[in-house]
Structures are given as C-alpha cells and as structure tokens.
Design a protein around this motif. Structure first.
Motif, mmCIF file in Angstrom:
data_model
loop_
_atom_site.group_PDB
_atom_site.id
_atom_site.type_symbol
_atom_site.label_atom_id
_atom_site.label_comp_id
_atom_site.label_asym_id
_atom_site.label_seq_id
_atom_site.Cartn_x
_atom_site.Cartn_y
_atom_site.Cartn_z
ATOM 1 N N ILE A 1 0.852 -1.191 0.000
ATOM 2 C CA ILE A 1 0.000 0.000 0.000
ATOM 3 C C ILE A 1 0.890 1.244 0.000
ATOM 4 O O ILE A 1 1.922 1.267 0.676
ATOM 5 C CB ILE A 1 -0.900 0.009 1.275
ATOM 6 C CG1 ILE A 1 -1.638 -1.327 1.456
ATOM 7 C CG2 ILE A 1 -1.868 1.188 1.262
ATOM 8 C CD1 ILE A 1 -2.639 -1.690 0.387
ATOM 9 N N GLU A 2 0.475 2.265 -0.740
ATOM 10 C CA GLU A 2 1.238 3.528 -0.781
ATOM 11 C C GLU A 2 1.170 4.233 0.575
ATOM 12 O O GLU A 2 0.145 4.819 0.910
ATOM 13 C CB GLU A 2 0.626 4.488 -1.825
ATOM 14 C CG GLU A 2 0.508 3.967 -3.220
ATOM 15 C CD GLU A 2 1.731 4.292 -4.072
ATOM 16 O OE1 GLU A 2 2.753 4.738 -3.514
ATOM 17 O OE2 GLU A 2 1.642 4.093 -5.287
ATOM 18 N N THR A 3 2.230 4.146 1.378
ATOM 19 C CA THR A 3 2.321 4.853 2.671
ATOM 20 C C THR A 3 3.802 5.132 2.956
ATOM 21 O O THR A 3 4.658 4.775 2.152
ATOM 22 C CB THR A 3 1.815 3.991 3.864
ATOM 23 O OG1 THR A 3 2.621 2.824 3.932
ATOM 24 C CG2 THR A 3 0.356 3.634 3.765
ATOM 25 N N ASP A 4 4.061 5.697 4.153
ATOM 26 C CA ASP A 4 5.460 5.915 4.570
ATOM 27 C C ASP A 4 6.241 4.602 4.538
ATOM 28 O O ASP A 4 7.438 4.584 4.273
ATOM 29 C CB ASP A 4 5.516 6.446 6.014
ATOM 30 C CG ASP A 4 4.917 7.841 6.121
ATOM 31 O OD1 ASP A 4 4.593 8.424 5.062
ATOM 32 O OD2 ASP A 4 4.766 8.325 7.255
ATOM 33 N N MET A 5 5.517 3.477 4.829
ATOM 34 C CA MET A 5 6.191 2.176 4.900
ATOM 35 C C MET A 5 6.730 1.720 3.543
ATOM 36 O O MET A 5 7.664 0.958 3.461
ATOM 37 C CB MET A 5 5.205 1.121 5.439
ATOM 38 C CG MET A 5 5.726 0.325 6.605
ATOM 39 S SD MET A 5 4.546 -0.942 7.126
ATOM 40 C CE MET A 5 4.794 -0.881 8.886
ATOM 41 N N ARG B 1 -1.103 -2.367 -9.827
ATOM 42 C CA ARG B 1 -0.840 -1.129 -9.077
ATOM 43 C C ARG B 1 -0.665 -1.463 -7.602
ATOM 44 O O ARG B 1 -1.115 -2.522 -7.144
ATOM 45 C CB ARG B 1 -1.983 -0.118 -9.244
ATOM 46 C CG ARG B 1 -3.322 -0.565 -8.651
ATOM 47 C CD ARG B 1 -4.297 0.614 -8.548
ATOM 48 N NE ARG B 1 -5.617 0.224 -8.090
ATOM 49 C CZ ARG B 1 -6.010 0.161 -6.802
ATOM 50 N NH1 ARG B 1 -5.159 0.435 -5.825
ATOM 51 N NH2 ARG B 1 -7.243 -0.188 -6.475
ATOM 52 N N LEU B 2 0.024 -0.556 -6.893
ATOM 53 C CA LEU B 2 0.047 -0.694 -5.437
ATOM 54 C C LEU B 2 -1.342 -0.315 -4.924
ATOM 55 O O LEU B 2 -2.110 0.335 -5.622
ATOM 56 C CB LEU B 2 1.091 0.242 -4.814
ATOM 57 C CG LEU B 2 2.562 0.032 -5.169
ATOM 58 C CD1 LEU B 2 3.453 0.789 -4.179
ATOM 59 C CD2 LEU B 2 2.962 -1.428 -5.174
ATOM 60 N N GLY B 3 -1.646 -0.722 -3.704
ATOM 61 C CA GLY B 3 -2.956 -0.390 -3.136
ATOM 62 C C GLY B 3 -2.962 1.026 -2.569
ATOM 63 O O GLY B 3 -1.914 1.643 -2.356
ATOM 64 N N HIS B 4 -4.174 1.551 -2.327
ATOM 65 C CA HIS B 4 -4.337 2.846 -1.667
ATOM 66 C C HIS B 4 -4.856 2.615 -0.252
ATOM 67 O O HIS B 4 -5.537 1.611 -0.003
ATOM 68 C CB HIS B 4 -5.349 3.718 -2.421
ATOM 69 C CG HIS B 4 -4.933 4.036 -3.812
ATOM 70 N ND1 HIS B 4 -3.737 4.654 -4.088
ATOM 71 C CD2 HIS B 4 -5.529 3.806 -5.001
ATOM 72 C CE1 HIS B 4 -3.629 4.800 -5.398
ATOM 73 N NE2 HIS B 4 -4.689 4.283 -5.979
ATOM 74 N N VAL B 5 -4.577 3.557 0.620
ATOM 75 C CA VAL B 5 -5.079 3.437 1.996
ATOM 76 C C VAL B 5 -6.617 3.298 2.011
ATOM 77 O O VAL B 5 -7.176 2.586 2.832
ATOM 78 C CB VAL B 5 -4.607 4.616 2.889
ATOM 79 C CG1 VAL B 5 -3.151 4.469 3.244
ATOM 80 C CG2 VAL B 5 -4.878 5.953 2.252
ATOM 81 N N ASP B 6 -7.270 3.936 1.039
ATOM 82 C CA ASP B 6 -8.748 3.851 0.964
ATOM 83 C C ASP B 6 -9.221 2.419 0.729
ATOM 84 O O ASP B 6 -10.314 2.045 1.146
ATOM 85 C CB ASP B 6 -9.288 4.718 -0.189
ATOM 86 C CG ASP B 6 -8.980 6.180 0.021
ATOM 87 O OD1 ASP B 6 -8.948 6.610 1.178
ATOM 88 O OD2 ASP B 6 -8.765 6.891 -0.983
ATOM 89 N N ASP B 7 -8.417 1.630 0.014
ATOM 90 C CA ASP B 7 -8.803 0.229 -0.238
ATOM 91 C C ASP B 7 -8.914 -0.525 1.087
ATOM 92 O O ASP B 7 -9.785 -1.369 1.272
ATOM 93 C CB ASP B 7 -7.759 -0.482 -1.127
ATOM 94 C CG ASP B 7 -7.652 0.143 -2.513
ATOM 95 O OD1 ASP B 7 -8.700 0.493 -3.082
ATOM 96 O OD2 ASP B 7 -6.519 0.284 -3.022
ATOM 97 N N ILE B 8 -8.014 -0.223 2.010
ATOM 98 C CA ILE B 8 -8.032 -0.900 3.315
ATOM 99 C C ILE B 8 -9.155 -0.320 4.179
ATOM 100 O O ILE B 8 -9.912 -1.056 4.820
ATOM 101 C CB ILE B 8 -6.668 -0.735 4.041
ATOM 102 C CG1 ILE B 8 -5.504 -1.149 3.117
ATOM 103 C CG2 ILE B 8 -6.653 -1.529 5.346
ATOM 104 C CD1 ILE B 8 -5.615 -2.534 2.533
ATOM 105 N N ALA B 9 -9.271 1.005 4.170
ATOM 106 C CA ALA B 9 -10.291 1.658 5.014
ATOM 107 C C ALA B 9 -11.695 1.173 4.648
ATOM 108 O O ALA B 9 -12.524 0.920 5.531
ATOM 109 C CB ALA B 9 -10.183 3.178 4.870
ATOM 110 N N ALA B 10 -11.968 1.003 3.349
ATOM 111 C CA ALA B 10 -13.304 0.557 2.916
ATOM 112 C C ALA B 10 -13.592 -0.844 3.462
ATOM 113 O O ALA B 10 -14.720 -1.149 3.861
ATOM 114 C CB ALA B 10 -13.380 0.563 1.394
ATOM 115 N N THR B 11 -12.578 -1.689 3.493
ATOM 116 C CA THR B 11 -12.774 -3.060 3.995
ATOM 117 C C THR B 11 -12.991 -3.042 5.508
ATOM 118 O O THR B 11 -13.803 -3.797 6.033
ATOM 119 C CB THR B 11 -11.549 -3.931 3.623
ATOM 120 O OG1 THR B 11 -11.223 -3.697 2.256
ATOM 121 C CG2 THR B 11 -11.837 -5.408 3.821
ATOM 122 N N VAL B 12 -12.276 -2.157 6.206
ATOM 123 C CA VAL B 12 -12.482 -2.021 7.657
ATOM 124 C C VAL B 12 -13.917 -1.579 7.932
ATOM 125 O O VAL B 12 -14.605 -2.144 8.795
ATOM 126 C CB VAL B 12 -11.480 -1.026 8.286
ATOM 127 C CG1 VAL B 12 -11.838 -0.732 9.741
ATOM 128 C CG2 VAL B 12 -10.056 -1.556 8.196
#
Ligand code: NAD
Length: 246
Positions: free
Chosen positions: A187-191, A211-222
C-alpha cells in the motif's frame, strides 16, 4: 451512516493506513479513539476530527506495554462508556536477513505487531463481552501469508496475527463478537516510500491489478467488517492485495 454512534478505537492512527481508517469510520458516524506512540500527534488528530463534528479522544500509548493499554482502555471507558470496534493497526518493521537479525529487532516487531494486538484485544474484549457485541479487526499483511526475504520477524508477527484472529474468533463468537484480519498487499504509505523506482516496477509486475494499493482500499474493507452488514463473517483473513496472493 453504517456506524452511527458506534465507538471505534484505532491503534497507530496518527498516519498512513490507521489515519485513513479513522477518517473513514468517522465519516460513517462513529466516535473515535485514536492512538499513537506520539501523544501530541494523537491529540492533534483527535482535535481535527472534533472540528469536523466527530467526538474523538486522542491517546498516546505504546501498545506493546500492558500498563499503557490498560490506561488506554480506562480512558476509553471514562470518555465513551463502551467500545464497539477495535482496529489493531499499529505496526513496525525492523528488516534484515534472518541470519544477521538482531534479537532486539525480532523482539520489537513481535512485541508491537503481535503482543500489542493481544493486549488491546484482551483489554477491550472484557467490555465487549458485557455488551454482547463487538468487532475486532486486525491489520496483518500479505507477507504473513507468503513470507518475504529480509522480513522473518515481520512475517512471523503477521502470520501470528492470523492464528490470534482465528482463536479469538472462536472464543468470542458466543458473545456476538466477530474477529477478522485484513491482509493488505503493498500500500502507498510511509512504509513503502523507501522503494526505488526499479523495486516498484518489479513489485507491480507481481500484482495482477498492476498497481500498489491505496489506503482507501483498506479503510473501505475495515468499514464493511465493522458494520452490521458483516455480522456473519468471523475468523477470516481477507486479502486486499490486488490479487498478489490468492
Ligand atoms: P505507518 O508506519 O505509516 O504507521 C504506523 C502507525 O503505528 C503510526 O501511527 C505509529 O505511531 C504507530 N505505532 C508504531 N508503533 C507503535 C506502538 N508501539 N504503539 C502504538 N502505536 C504504534 O504504517 P502503515 O503503512 O500505515 O501500516 C499500518 C499497518 O498496516 C501496520 O500494521 C502494517 O504492518 C500494515 N501493513 C502495511 C502495508 C503497507 O504497504 N503500508 C502493507 C501490509 C500491511
């Protein structure tokens, strides 16, 4: 609003995936407890959430320390009186080849990523058990399923989270508490910021969705797992990885 007036606690919420998760939960009407190692940043983020109409509490806590987690749960109880959703998102890496890995790097990663999730779950499960409802969501990683050279400590901590998820799901199901893990791909982050262009291209070539994932992809699943719509899902590891691992 899928989460109107639910109380959600997100660890590692001061940046990256955790921040986006907290914002997405707030957008669905949840009240938020946002946690990070840096108390000032956690309080700042809570103030930002309050400004946009969300009731929020910012707490500085190290999830690997039992005393910090106890204080965190106490403050949540004092402030909101209940807890509906826990997102165990705090995580660190200390990469290095296994043969050269220092013991301290092994311990730090296991303590934060795995023991931290255990301590927070134990802390909130008492309250959720009394409420006879709750959602626990552990953020693991695709490398906990696949392994990755140079990340023995991190992969072991994330694979450990999958065992913790399934055991806790079985223990807590009677009280209508669901426990699931989300295993993000890259996922696109500092990591992932440290990746070179060449590494990024190589990585993308292994991802069917290219593509790499977006933080929104994870947030939507949460948000989905936290909602009533996911009431019959427990003990699962849900890959959000662009098809990288199937
Ligand atoms: P990040 O480094 O941007 O943020 C990590 C957060 O965890 C920060 O808010 C930090 O303050 C907090 N944190 C670290 N140690 C802590 C501790 N001891 N106690 C409390 N908080 C602590 O990371 P990110 O990329 O947003 O990752 C979030 C989660 O997602 C992690 O568990 C990570 O392992 C996982 N993940 C990330 C990716 C990725 O590509 N970024 C992929 C798979 C899984």
């Amino acid at each position: 609003m899928l989460l109107k007036d639910k109380v959600a606690l997100v660890t590692g919420a001061t940046r990256g995936i955790g921040r986006c998760v907290a914002l997405a939960l707030a957008a669905q009407g949840a009240h938020l407890v946002v946690v990070g190692t840096n108390a000032e940043k956690a309080v700042e983020f809570a103030a930002e959430l309050e400004q946009s109409g969300t009731q929020a509490l910012g707490v500085g806590a190290d999830v690997s320390l039992a005393a910090d987690v106890e204080r965190l749960v106490d403050r949540t109880k004092e402030c909101f009186g209940r807890i509906d959703v826990l997102v165990n998102n705090a995580g660190v890496t200390r990469d290095g080849l296994m043969l050269r890995m220092k013991e301290v790097d092994w311990d730090t990663v296991i303590d934060v990523n795995l023991k931290g999730a255990f301590l927070c779950t134990r802390g909130v499960a008492r309250l959720m058990t009394k409420q006879r409802s709750g959602r626990i969501i552990n953020i693991s990683s695709v490398v906990g399923q696949m392994g990755n050279p140079g990340q023995a400590n991190y992969c072991a901590s994330k694979a450990g989270l999958h065992g913790l998820t399934r055991s806790n799901a079985r223990e807590l199901a009677k009280r209508q508490i669901t426990v699931n893990a989300i295993a993000p791909g890259f996922i696109e982050t500092d990591m992932t910021e440290f990746l070179t262009e060449q590494q990024r291209t190589e990585l993308t070539s292994q991802i069917p969705l290219e593509r790499l994932g977006h933080v929104d992809d994870i947030a939507a699943t949460v948000v989905f797992l936290a909602s009533d719509q996911a009431g019959y899902i427990t003990g699962q590891v849900i890959g959000v990885n662009g098809g990288m691992y199937m």
